[in-house]
Design a protein around this motif. Structure first.
Motif, mmCIF file in Angstrom:
data_model
loop_
_atom_site.group_PDB
_atom_site.id
_atom_site.type_symbol
_atom_site.label_atom_id
_atom_site.label_comp_id
_atom_site.label_asym_id
_atom_site.label_seq_id
_atom_site.Cartn_x
_atom_site.Cartn_y
_atom_site.Cartn_z
ATOM 1 N N GLY A 195 -31.058 45.075 126.492
ATOM 2 C CA GLY A 195 -30.738 44.375 124.990
ATOM 3 C C GLY A 195 -30.457 45.482 124.091
ATOM 4 O O GLY A 195 -30.553 46.680 124.129
ATOM 5 N N TYR B 58 -24.301 41.863 116.927
ATOM 6 C CA TYR B 58 -25.553 40.958 117.536
ATOM 7 C C TYR B 58 -24.964 39.721 117.796
ATOM 8 O O TYR B 58 -25.664 39.034 118.834
ATOM 9 C CB TYR B 58 -26.557 41.017 116.769
ATOM 10 C CG TYR B 58 -26.571 40.571 115.327
ATOM 11 C CD1 TYR B 58 -27.140 39.475 115.031
ATOM 12 C CD2 TYR B 58 -25.992 41.188 114.237
ATOM 13 C CE1 TYR B 58 -27.052 38.594 113.894
ATOM 14 C CE2 TYR B 58 -26.047 40.716 113.259
ATOM 15 C CZ TYR B 58 -26.580 39.363 112.970
ATOM 16 O OH TYR B 58 -26.478 38.698 111.798
ATOM 17 N N SER C 282 -25.082 42.138 123.203
ATOM 18 C CA SER C 282 -25.980 41.753 124.366
ATOM 19 C C SER C 282 -25.678 40.158 124.752
ATOM 20 O O SER C 282 -24.930 39.771 123.895
ATOM 21 C CB SER C 282 -27.539 41.971 123.987
ATOM 22 O OG SER C 282 -27.907 40.909 123.115
ATOM 23 N N SER D 40 -28.419 38.108 124.269
ATOM 24 C CA SER D 40 -29.356 37.516 123.970
ATOM 25 C C SER D 40 -29.055 36.225 122.947
ATOM 26 O O SER D 40 -29.899 35.138 122.825
ATOM 27 C CB SER D 40 -30.290 38.520 123.120
ATOM 28 O OG SER D 40 -30.819 39.462 124.120
ATOM 29 N N LYS D 41 -28.068 36.444 122.290
ATOM 30 C CA LYS D 41 -27.874 35.332 121.325
ATOM 31 C C LYS D 41 -26.680 34.477 122.054
ATOM 32 O O LYS D 41 -26.378 33.288 121.291
ATOM 33 C CB LYS D 41 -26.918 35.972 120.040
ATOM 34 C CG LYS D 41 -27.956 36.955 119.283
ATOM 35 C CD LYS D 41 -29.150 36.368 118.830
ATOM 36 C CE LYS D 41 -30.055 37.372 117.868
ATOM 37 N NZ LYS D 41 -30.390 38.702 118.746
ATOM 38 N N PRO E 81 -32.597 35.515 124.997
ATOM 39 C CA PRO E 81 -33.248 36.861 124.869
ATOM 40 C C PRO E 81 -33.960 37.471 126.213
ATOM 41 O O PRO E 81 -34.070 38.559 126.713
ATOM 42 C CB PRO E 81 -34.061 36.742 123.759
ATOM 43 C CG PRO E 81 -33.516 35.525 122.988
ATOM 44 C CD PRO E 81 -32.947 34.513 124.215
ATOM 45 N N ARG F 255 -32.587 39.983 128.881
ATOM 46 C CA ARG F 255 -32.642 41.452 128.515
ATOM 47 C C ARG F 255 -31.580 42.279 129.246
ATOM 48 O O ARG F 255 -31.637 43.057 129.828
ATOM 49 C CB ARG F 255 -34.106 42.133 129.238
ATOM 50 C CG ARG F 255 -35.335 41.461 128.765
ATOM 51 C CD ARG F 255 -35.623 41.339 127.132
ATOM 52 N NE ARG F 255 -35.137 42.279 126.317
ATOM 53 C CZ ARG F 255 -34.622 42.072 125.169
ATOM 54 N NH1 ARG F 255 -34.041 41.014 124.700
ATOM 55 N NH2 ARG F 255 -34.486 43.037 124.470
#
Length: 481
Positions: A202, A300, A326, A328-329, A333, A336
């Motif tokens: 991440g 991000y 990453s 994550s969005k 999340p 990782r």
């Protein structure tokens, strides 16, 4: 002789396994105390359903109490249905008691949201229950593509050689780095060789690795946008770096105000205000970098756009940028998994930092993700969640216009959150704390500021339904009134 050996073994189970100390029993209440201890052992699994209790004479001898105390305790367990006498088979556990759950170690809502949040504030706020969680930065987790993930995982496992289960390259699996390079070319306009990519846990880990390496190169501070992510600043502070603020306006970071040797910025969708770094500012930034400045770009949530064309990453125009992103969005999340593109002057040191941090990310998840990227499943998922997030964004904008009409809305064109600011003097920390006490979780804008500025709130919408969003915003309106 055999009987003596059996008794000794059973006695060992009674005293050592159950860890009973008769000195803890209240005077005159031995049987009550023992029955309670045995119920607790059954409830927490030390004495499982189907297991046999120690022989009464053996347990009595080990505890140095009369056998009658033990048989009375056993009888109480039988009477309340937790045990049954089975003759020569002894007393057997047949049902576990349901004990009331222990209260979770959660701080009171008023103690979590304070003007000076501590290092553990995000852990604490995540652990605090709420009816409606409008925390920014969380996608719609119910949309995680479970079926596609399972198909990809099965396909990957069928193809894996035994050697793939060993230690891998700390930079990441070659298939993942190749897939990331193609993903970035298609979606962010970035041309990068797979060998220049480091797979990380991440963006948070990427910032920590970059912070460590910058310190090694003699950098003691990295400028940040103001406002900017409190969490990102915390990671940089953990590396021993100062984070002097640089103001943000409608064109993004005021590059002319940069005085530090390095800067962290979110140019495609500035967090938390949502502005885009303008063309003139980008040219100023490139000129600043040409004089030796270090740029760290956190891309991000740039894939989530609704009302505007894609905004190119700074890294697509300037290869010397330390670029990180990453899933994550995009997915969750909890995976990782992210990536770090490192310029040549920092690459070897960043690979070394990753190696000594964890020897590299888990390979199986990388290979599954790589397959989703290469087969088009990830683009398909992006189209699904983009449409859903747009509807929820619209629901929040409508709710704000109805319940908080005096607030100014920022960053609606993209991302997973909105930021609202107030013209009036509002204590946004007190407002967020009051909302949490009423079961609605939001973040005060002042948490993300280092410089004075208008109060406000940062509101995530992607993980909530339209009705939940409307209810949460309506509560904020009531609290403001």
């Amino acid at each position: 002789m055999d009987r003596a050996k059996t008794s000794s073994a059973e006695g060992s189970i009674g005293s050592d396994f159950l860890q009973l100390d008769v000195r803890e029993a209240p005077p005159g209440g031995l049987a009550d105390w023992l029955a309670g201890q045995l119920r607790a052992a059954i409830a927490d699994g030390r004495l499982p359903v189907g297991g046999r209790l120690p022989a009464s004479r053996v347990l009595a001898a080990e505890l140095r109490v009369s056998r009658g105390v033990v048989t009375e305790a056993y009888q109480r367990l039988i009477d309340d249905g937790h045990a049954a006498g089975r003759g020569r088979a002894g007393t057997v556990v047949v049902a576990a008691p349901v004990l009331p759950p222990s209260p979770a170690p959660v701080r009171a809502p008023g103690k979590v949201i304070t003007p000076s949040p501590g290092l553990a504030v995000f852990d604490e706020i995540r652990a605090t229950p709420a009816r409606i969680d409008l925390t920014p930065g969380v996608p719609d987790l119910t949309a995680f593509p479970r079926a596609a993930w399972l198909r990809a995982e099965r396909a990957v496992l069928e193809e894996l050689e035994p050697s793939h289960f060993g230690y891998g390259d700390p930079r990441g699996a070659p298939a993942m780095r190749l897939a990331v390079s193609r993903w970035l070319a298609r979606n962010r306009g970035i041309r990068v060789d797979p060998g220049e990519i480091i797979v990380v846990a991440g963006v948070a880990q990427a910032l920590t690795l970059v912070g460590e390496v910058l310190r090694h190169h003699g950098v003691t501070e990295i400028a940040v946008e103001d406002p900017s992510s409190l969490g990102a600043r915390q990671h940089l502070h953990h590396c021993g770096l100062a984070t002097p603020p640089v103001p943000v306006d409608e064109e993004g970071l005021r590059v002319a105000s940069l005085r530090s040797p390095a800067v962290l910025l979110t140019p495609a969708h500035q967090f938390p205000m949502g502005v885009v770094l303008g063309g003139e500012r980008r040219r100023e930034l490139m000129s600043w970098a040409a004089d030796g400045g270090v740029i760290v770009e956190d891309d991000y949530d740039a894939e989530h756009r609704y009302d505007r064309a894609p905004v190119p990453a700074v890294r697509s125009m300037l290869p010397e940028v330390c670029y990180t992103g990453s899933v994550s969005k995009l997915l969750a999340p909890a995976l990782r998994v992210g990536w770090l593109l490192a310029p040549p002057r920092f690459f070897a040191d960043l690979v070394a930092a990753k190696r000594f941090a964890d020897l590299g990310n888990a390979v199986l998840a990388q290979l599954v993700l790589a397959r989703l990227m290469e087969t088009g499943e990830l683009e398909k998922q992006l189209r699904v969640v983009r449409a859903r997030h747009r509807r929820r964004r619209d629901a929040m904008v409508r709710a704000l216009s109805l319940s908080v009409p005096s607030a100014r809305v920022h960053g609606a064109a993209a991302g997973l959150h909105l930021t609202i600011t107030f013209e009036a003097e509002v204590d946004d920390v007190a407002l967020a704390a009051a909302a949490l006490a009423e079961g609605v979780k939001v973040q005060p804008l002042s948490w993300h500021r280092q410089l004075p500025g208008r109060p406000g709130l940062v509101l995530g919408y992607a993980a909530r339904t339209a009705s939940e969003i409307a209810e949460g915003v309506e509560l904020l309106g009531r609290l403001l009134r």
